[in-house]
Design an enzyme around this catalytic site. Sequence first.
Site, PDB file in Angstrom:
ATOM      1  N   GLY A  92      62.608  -1.359  44.417  1.00 53.00           N
ATOM      2  CA  GLY A  92      61.895  -2.554  43.973  1.00 53.00           C
ATOM      3  C   GLY A  92      61.869  -2.682  42.463  1.00 53.00           C
ATOM      4  O   GLY A  92      61.543  -3.745  41.927  1.00 53.00           O
ATOM      5  N   ARG A  93      62.161  -1.599  41.795  1.00 54.93           N
ATOM      6  CA  ARG A  93      62.125  -1.670  40.333  1.00 54.93           C
ATOM      7  C   ARG A  93      63.085  -0.668  39.700  1.00 54.93           C
ATOM      8  O   ARG A  93      62.911  -0.268  38.551  1.00 54.93           O
ATOM      9  CB  ARG A  93      60.724  -1.401  39.846  1.00 54.93           C
ATOM     10  CG  ARG A  93      60.171  -0.131  40.461  1.00 54.93           C
ATOM     11  CD  ARG A  93      59.370   0.598  39.518  1.00 54.93           C
ATOM     12  NE  ARG A  93      58.518   1.533  40.230  1.00 54.93           N
ATOM     13  CZ  ARG A  93      57.428   2.022  39.718  1.00 54.93           C
ATOM     14  NH1 ARG A  93      57.063   1.662  38.536  1.00 54.93           N
ATOM     15  NH2 ARG A  93      56.722   2.889  40.379  1.00 54.93           N
ATOM     16  N   LYS A 113      65.163   3.276  36.186  1.00 56.32           N
ATOM     17  CA  LYS A 113      63.868   2.919  36.808  1.00 56.32           C
ATOM     18  C   LYS A 113      63.087   2.024  35.849  1.00 56.32           C
ATOM     19  O   LYS A 113      62.926   2.372  34.674  1.00 56.32           O
ATOM     20  CB  LYS A 113      63.091   4.199  37.110  1.00 56.32           C
ATOM     21  CG  LYS A 113      61.861   4.003  37.952  1.00 56.32           C
ATOM     22  CD  LYS A 113      61.384   5.351  38.502  1.00 56.32           C
ATOM     23  CE  LYS A 113      60.088   5.219  39.286  1.00 56.32           C
ATOM     24  NZ  LYS A 113      59.664   6.513  39.820  1.00 56.32           N
ATOM     25  N   ASP A 125      56.373  -6.249  40.019  1.00 52.86           N
ATOM     26  CA  ASP A 125      57.046  -6.941  38.909  1.00 52.86           C
ATOM     27  C   ASP A 125      58.365  -6.290  38.515  1.00 52.86           C
ATOM     28  O   ASP A 125      59.019  -6.709  37.568  1.00 52.86           O
ATOM     29  CB  ASP A 125      56.103  -6.998  37.689  1.00 52.86           C
ATOM     30  CG  ASP A 125      55.675  -5.612  37.235  1.00 52.86           C
ATOM     31  OD1 ASP A 125      56.170  -4.604  37.796  1.00 52.86           O
ATOM     32  OD2 ASP A 125      54.827  -5.533  36.317  1.00 52.86           O
ATOM     33  N   GLY A 126      58.728  -5.234  39.216  1.00 53.15           N
ATOM     34  CA  GLY A 126      60.003  -4.583  38.916  1.00 53.15           C
ATOM     35  C   GLY A 126      59.983  -3.690  37.682  1.00 53.15           C
ATOM     36  O   GLY A 126      61.011  -3.154  37.288  1.00 53.15           O
ATOM     37  N   ARG A 176      67.136   8.209  35.522  1.00 49.31           N
ATOM     38  CA  ARG A 176      67.051   9.373  36.416  1.00 49.31           C
ATOM     39  C   ARG A 176      68.444   9.786  36.866  1.00 49.31           C
ATOM     40  O   ARG A 176      69.278   8.937  37.173  1.00 49.31           O
ATOM     41  CB  ARG A 176      66.189   8.992  37.615  1.00 49.31           C
ATOM     42  CG  ARG A 176      66.055  10.089  38.649  1.00 49.31           C
ATOM     43  CD  ARG A 176      64.874   9.835  39.554  1.00 49.31           C
ATOM     44  NE  ARG A 176      65.096   8.685  40.407  1.00 49.31           N
ATOM     45  CZ  ARG A 176      64.114   8.054  41.068  1.00 49.31           C
ATOM     46  NH1 ARG A 176      62.864   8.451  40.950  1.00 49.31           N
ATOM     47  NH2 ARG A 176      64.382   7.018  41.833  1.00 49.31           N
ATOM     48  N   ASP A 252      59.807   7.905  52.103  1.00 46.41           N
ATOM     49  CA  ASP A 252      60.716   7.213  51.177  1.00 46.41           C
ATOM     50  C   ASP A 252      60.805   7.960  49.841  1.00 46.41           C
ATOM     51  O   ASP A 252      61.643   7.622  49.007  1.00 46.41           O
ATOM     52  CB  ASP A 252      60.271   5.759  50.949  1.00 46.41           C
ATOM     53  CG  ASP A 252      58.812   5.663  50.545  1.00 46.41           C
ATOM     54  OD1 ASP A 252      57.951   6.108  51.322  1.00 46.41           O
ATOM     55  OD2 ASP A 252      58.537   5.156  49.450  1.00 46.41           O
ATOM     56  N   ASN A 253      59.946   8.941  49.647  1.00 46.63           N
ATOM     57  CA  ASN A 253      60.016   9.733  48.415  1.00 46.63           C
ATOM     58  C   ASN A 253      60.605  11.117  48.657  1.00 46.63           C
ATOM     59  O   ASN A 253      60.531  11.987  47.791  1.00 46.63           O
ATOM     60  CB  ASN A 253      58.621   9.870  47.793  1.00 46.63           C
ATOM     61  CG  ASN A 253      58.108   8.540  47.252  1.00 46.63           C
ATOM     62  OD1 ASN A 253      58.894   7.645  46.960  1.00 46.63           O
ATOM     63  ND2 ASN A 253      56.806   8.411  47.129  1.00 46.63           N
TER      64      ASN A 253
HETATM   65  P1  AMP Z   1      56.619   4.386  44.775  1.00 44.51           P
HETATM   66  O1  AMP Z   1      55.151   4.444  45.045  1.00 44.51           O
HETATM   67  O2  AMP Z   1      56.959   4.337  43.306  1.00 44.51           O
HETATM   68  O3  AMP Z   1      57.382   5.434  45.487  1.00 44.51           O
HETATM   69  O4  AMP Z   1      57.108   2.990  45.333  1.00 44.51           O
HETATM   70  C1  AMP Z   1      57.003   2.564  46.680  1.00 44.51           C
HETATM   71  C2  AMP Z   1      57.751   1.264  46.862  1.00 44.51           C
HETATM   72  O5  AMP Z   1      57.190   0.246  46.035  1.00 44.51           O
HETATM   73  C3  AMP Z   1      59.232   1.315  46.486  1.00 44.51           C
HETATM   74  O6  AMP Z   1      59.928   0.448  47.335  1.00 44.51           O
HETATM   75  C4  AMP Z   1      59.231   0.814  45.070  1.00 44.51           C
HETATM   76  O7  AMP Z   1      60.469   0.287  44.677  1.00 44.51           O
HETATM   77  C5  AMP Z   1      58.158  -0.262  45.125  1.00 44.51           C
HETATM   78  N1  AMP Z   1      57.525  -0.484  43.815  1.00 44.51           N
HETATM   79  C6  AMP Z   1      56.678   0.338  43.158  1.00 44.51           C
HETATM   80  N2  AMP Z   1      56.291  -0.188  41.994  1.00 44.51           N
HETATM   81  C7  AMP Z   1      56.919  -1.390  41.887  1.00 44.51           C
HETATM   82  C8  AMP Z   1      56.929  -2.431  40.912  1.00 44.51           C
HETATM   83  N3  AMP Z   1      56.210  -2.356  39.794  1.00 44.51           N
HETATM   84  N4  AMP Z   1      57.697  -3.508  41.168  1.00 44.51           N
HETATM   85  C9  AMP Z   1      58.413  -3.617  42.293  1.00 44.51           C
HETATM   86  N5  AMP Z   1      58.436  -2.683  43.250  1.00 44.51           N
HETATM   87  C10 AMP Z   1      57.701  -1.578  43.058  1.00 44.51           C
HETATM   88 MG    MG Z   2      59.194   5.866  45.820  1.00 47.05          MG
END
Ligand code: AMP
Ligand code: MG
Length: 487
Positions: A92-93, A113, A125-126, A176, A252-253
């Site tokens: 997502g970002r 990232k 917001d990506g 990364r 997913d992590n």
């Molecule tokens: P994370 O908690 O960073 O592992 O993210 C979980 C999911 O949310 C993943 O699909 C990320 O790409 C998405 N995500 C996290 N933060 C953002 C952000 N600021 N904008 C878009 N997608 C996000």
């Molecule tokens: Mg993640």
Amino acid sequence: MKALDELTFDNRFARLGDAFSTHVLPEPLDEPRLVVASDAALALLDLDPAVAQTPVFAELFSGHKLWEEAEPRAMVYSGHQFGGYSPQLGDGRGLLLGEVYNAAGEHWDLHLKGAGMTPYSRMGDGRAVLRSSIREFLASEALHALGIPSSRALCVIGSSTPVWREKQERGAMVLRLAPSHIRFGHFEYFYYTKKTEQQAQLAEHVLNLHYPECREQPEPYLAMFREIAERNAEMIAKWQAYGFCHGVMNTDNMSILGITFDFGPFAFLDDFDAHFICNHSDHEGRYSFSNQVPIGQWNLSALAQALTPFISVDALKEALGLYLPLYQAHYLDLMRRRLGLTTAEEEDQKLVERLLALMQNSGVDYTLFFRRLGDESATLAVARLRDDFVDMAGFDAWADLYKARVARDGEYSEEQRRARMHAVNPLYILRNYLAQNAIAAAEAGDYSEVRRLHEVLTKPFEEQAGMEQYAQRPPDWGKHLEISCSS
Ligand code: AMP
Ligand code: MG
């Protein structure tokens, strides 16, 4: 040594096609500037450390410039978050810019990232903020230096682009590196959407590129799953032995390679606390420090479920059964070494458990305890350390067992004991308050603290002159920092 324009790309994941990822261009940040770069990570790409100081470096890793051979893609995946299934996640970002191979023939994914919105951004917001980018950078490089398998970080680029979290912050990007960015959630996505053909393609891809030795086995996919389970057991054993709390062990992590991946509200323990929860939105403590061990198995079960089209349930169950004994063996081996023991005895596990029970609620610094235990002979060390324990009589009883155990272990000099123990017991770890100090300075425009902390953490086992302040327990303000999950 290569210049920046001499990288050699081979974008194997991009070639899997549009069912796996979507072409997206990075959205540049304003006024990019280098915050910090890792010489060791640059070396993985055969890059001269001097390239980090050139303006084009900051442009490349802030979305302003791209190599001609790069093919930026957002990957699609899903995953179990806090136990519930989220059918569509994805980058997502972040963007997979491409795959580079070095002179040794190793492939490295370049993942940027904080690169802007993608079809998988959902409500986000990506973007990534400076704070979280610095934390990911420092953690990746620090874990690697401790010998804990992890994704790596090449650099952090800061900017003047405003990004809204609880307050206005500045956007940043972290580059990364990992041999693969494929997660458990990739397999889950294709399984739950019943895209069996693509799932088989993915499985072949992972097998060919990352587990080629499993091809030789009678059941290659099963062999691959076993290997993934083994690597996870070893990684989590190292987390537990060194006091690392990941904080968001959603599937997913979890990397298909068994490396520490996706750093959020992670923390290293200061005082030992088996029940420590580093993620303040984890109200149930699903990902508390000691729960990381069973959650590792839970996550592997989720992956196993997704692999049922290829492997029989019985075989998967049997392979899952490997996880806990392997975890215990790795963990005990590491803890023995942390205690300075070179041989194995039946009762060692109890010795470790008793020590940790005494540390619990005693306010004993987990890292410094082991470091100091190796500073001098067992007898002198325990005599000095006993004052840190609330239950001193309990500690004395443990110390008697320990001294006897050390005596049975063999004859060696204090010097040998120190060298052996200091080689596995770090003096410097990425304490939250140290990261916080570095972040506060960086947010005010001074990157020297981030760079110094990174330098110190690249040699965690070596006492470094003039760096005493990085080997201290947290001051009161730094003891129970709430690390925001918004990153
Ligand atoms: P994370 O908690 O960073 O592992 O993210 C979980 C999911 O949310 C993943 O699909 C990320 O790409 C998405 N995500 C996290 N933060 C953002 C952000 N600021 N904008 C878009 N997608 C996000
Ligand atoms: Mg993640």
